[in-house]
Design a protein around this motif. Structure first.
Motif, short mmCIF file in Angstrom:
data_model
loop_
_atom_site.label_atom_id
_atom_site.label_comp_id
_atom_site.label_asym_id
_atom_site.label_seq_id
_atom_site.Cartn_x
_atom_site.Cartn_y
_atom_site.Cartn_z
N GLY A 97 62.18 34.64 98.66
CA GLY A 97 61.61 33.39 99.12
C GLY A 97 60.65 32.73 98.13
O GLY A 97 60.48 31.52 98.16
N GLU B 35 70.61 29.95 102.96
CA GLU B 35 69.32 30.56 103.24
C GLU B 35 68.51 30.75 101.96
O GLU B 35 67.32 30.45 101.90
CB GLU B 35 69.50 31.93 103.90
CG GLU B 35 70.07 31.89 105.29
CD GLU B 35 69.01 31.68 106.36
OE1 GLU B 35 69.40 31.58 107.52
OE2 GLU B 35 67.80 31.59 106.02
N ILE C 264 65.69 37.77 106.94
CA ILE C 264 65.78 36.32 107.02
C ILE C 264 65.28 35.88 108.40
O ILE C 264 65.78 36.33 109.42
CB ILE C 264 67.23 35.86 106.79
CG1 ILE C 264 67.59 36.11 105.34
CG2 ILE C 264 67.39 34.39 107.12
CD1 ILE C 264 69.05 35.94 105.02
N GLN D 244 67.26 27.45 100.66
CA GLN D 244 66.19 26.90 101.49
C GLN D 244 64.87 27.64 101.26
O GLN D 244 63.80 27.05 101.36
CB GLN D 244 66.59 26.98 102.97
CG GLN D 244 67.55 25.88 103.36
CD GLN D 244 68.11 26.07 104.75
OE1 GLN D 244 68.17 27.19 105.26
NE2 GLN D 244 68.52 25.00 105.38
N ARG D 245 64.99 28.93 100.98
CA ARG D 245 63.77 29.72 100.84
C ARG D 245 63.26 29.81 99.41
O ARG D 245 62.17 30.30 99.17
CB ARG D 245 64.03 31.14 101.37
CG ARG D 245 64.22 31.18 102.89
CD ARG D 245 64.85 32.51 103.31
NE ARG D 245 64.06 33.63 102.84
CZ ARG D 245 63.04 34.16 103.51
NH1 ARG D 245 62.71 33.66 104.66
NH2 ARG D 245 62.38 35.18 103.03
#
Lengths: 219, 329
Positions: A108, A208, A73, A211-212
């Motif tokens: 991601g 995370e 990350i 968001q990815r």
């Protein structure tokens, strides 16, 4: 496999040694041996914060933590080719490691499904539960592009003992989909020991992932 | 020592139920209070620990500030202090000890108290702190027991010294990154104590080894109420959350968390790092003050006017199920 023997060491030494070893060889699996729970929990937090996927095996007073390199990350792009999944509860006995590069090589780029409650949609609670089961069945049948399913709030009932969707999750997990249940939520509903499928996660990691993600499907 | 273990030991001691004992072993509080006459009560406390930073002069200041804090948390004024020292005389340069004591003496002077003496024991690891005696009017003792429903909870220092000290010891952060934490640890709670007395505050505690929630719990328990905190109002020291995510969490935080497991309810979203910090043992932490709603503005104003910090972190509610409730996002 690189090994860090941190037995007999007090906080923060196990974390410091693990971090050093992890950063020195980010592509390698690391074995960390500790002999107390504080060191175990701290090493888990640290390796997760660096994007690793730790799994714990306990034997007697010793904890053997296998840290697979995973997606870093906020880290280097080169890490994108490394495997991303590690099914199994971080606190439970470790299960075999599946990597499914066919689906997605990085979290991601994938689709994340966010289940905010045990029922799908608003209106009838009873109908919502039927729909959720149906949704998970359908998802299981066509999981293409799905990297992660995150269960929040009462959604964590879906991954715990008594859920009628466990087989769907297990099947998804076999396909390489990561199943995550919010630790705070498990605590809140007193379900920490009832988790049957997937891993415990925390809000930091969940944020995370969201968001990815290239796409988030939220119910 | 963790709160649970300590409690089980203290329960084995005989009770001293003299009428002059205003605050004793019977209630978990920051310091003991003994009434001398209708106008005057003594506050007594002792605290010492191993170095939290490398610099002996700064360590001396931190340890002394921490020791004095218990007097301030009771609403008192420190009068006299005694050094309590363990030191490996044969292995460490004696100048190190001199610097520790200089740091401590400097803080005692800043507190307006006097240093009367002390005692040193040879030991393998240095330890330093103070035994402090202070005074307070017997009717103006600020205890853990006085919080009332509707009061607003104010905190005077940000949280995170435990993880930052751990990170510093581990060499993960530079001295400069720890500077805000050090500044915080050497800041006396004196002004806050004075403001509390000026405004007639009845309940406060200082945040130290049991962590923010450990001390909040003692206060909620003593007052027979519940405390509700909003996670977004809690102040953190810079880099503290990063260090918590990295797992630089002292063992005491886990002990505290374990002790409080069935006493704290989390609602909404609270980050794992934030949770860990709520249980993080603090060195020389701030005061947690319960102030009536109509006085809170005045308290914040007075603190800020004197260059102090203060954050509204929660409020006192009726005790229903859990004595501590953390409201997430």
């Amino acid at each position: 496999m690189r090994e860090v023997d941190a037995r007999g060491l007090d906080c923060p030494q196990p974390v410091i040694l693990t971090r050093k070893a992890f950063l020195e060889a980010p592509g390698e699996t690391l074995l960390v041996i500790v002999d107390n729970q504080v060191a175990r929990d701290n090493v888990l937090k640290m390796t997760q914060s660096l994007g690793g996927s730790p799994e714990v095996e306990q034997s007697g007073d010793e904890f053997r933590i296998y840290v697979r390199p995973g997606e870093v990350i906020g880290g280097s792009e080169g890490a994108a080719t490394t495997p991303v999944r590690s099914p199994g509860s971080i606190y439970g006995s470790s299960t075999s490691f599946h990597s499914s590069p066919a689906i997605m090589s990085t979290v991601g780029n994938g689709t994340v499904v966010l289940l905010k409650s045990a029922a799908l949609g608003q209106g009838s609670e009873e109908l919502g539960r039927v729909l959720m089961k149906s949704f998970l069945y359908t998802l299981r049948e066509s999981p293409e592009g799905i990297t992660t399913v995150i269960c929040l709030n009462s959604g964590v009932y879906l991954t715990c003992e008594g859920s009628d969707s466990l087989e769907h999750f297990e099947s998804l997990e076999k396909e390489g989909v990561e199943i995550l249940s919010c630790g705070t939520c498990l605590d809140f509903f007193n379900l920490k020991n009832s988790l049957k499928v997937g891993k415990v996660s925390n809000m930091y990691s969940i944020l995370e992932l969201l968001q990815r993600a290239s796409k988030v499907i939220a119910f | 020592m963790g709160p649970g273990a300590l409690e089980s030991i203290l329960n084995q001691l005989p009770r001293f139920d003299h009428p002059e004992v205003l605050v004793g072993l019977g209630t978990p509080d920051d310091a003991g209070v003994y009434q001398l006459n209708p106008e005057l009560a003594l506050i007594q406390t002792v605290d010492f620990f191993t170095p939290v930073v490398d610099d002996p002069y700064i360590f001396g200041q931190i340890a002394a500030t921490n020791s004095l804090s218990d007097i301030y948390a009771m609403g008192g004024k420190p009068l006299t202090a005694l050094n309590i020292v363990c030191f490996p005389v044969s292995c460490l340069d004696i100048q190190v000890l001199a610097d520790i004591l200089k740091g401590g003496a400097e803080v005692v002077r800043r507190a307006g108290a006097v240093l009367l003496g002390g005692h040193t024991v040879e030991d393998s690891e240095p330890k330093y702190g103070l035994a402090v005696t202070g005074i307070v009017h017997p009717e103006r003792v600020i205890t853990n027991r006085g919080a009332r429903i509707g009061d607003v909870l104010v905190l005077t220092k940000p949280l995170g010294t435990g993880v930052i000290v751990t990170a510093l010891k581990g060499g993960v952060i530079k001295d400069s990154e720890a500077q805000p934490a050090i500044d915080s640890m050497v800041r006396l709670n004196r002004v806050a104590a004075e403001c509390m007395q000026e405004l007639g505050v009845r309940a406060a505690t200082d945040i130290t080894g049991f962590g923010f929630l450990g001390h909040a719990y003692e206060m909620a328990l003593g007052s027979e109420v519940a405390f509700e905190f909003g996670i977004e109002g809690i102040p953190w020291l810079p880099v503290a959350r990063d260090m918590a995510r990295m797992g630089l969490i002292p063992a005491g935080a886990y002990t505290n968390q374990q002790y409080l497991a069935d006493k704290v309810a989390f609602t909404g979203r609270v980050g794992e790092d934030e949770r860990d910090l709520l249980f993080d043992p603090q060195t020389s932490g701030g005061l947690l003050i319960a102030v009536s709603e109509n006085r809170v503005e005045e308290l914040l104003h007075r603190l800020q006017a004197q260059g102090e910090f203060a954050w509204v972190v929660g409020r006192v509610i009726k005790l229903e199920k859990m004595p501590i409730v953390i409201c997430g996002r």
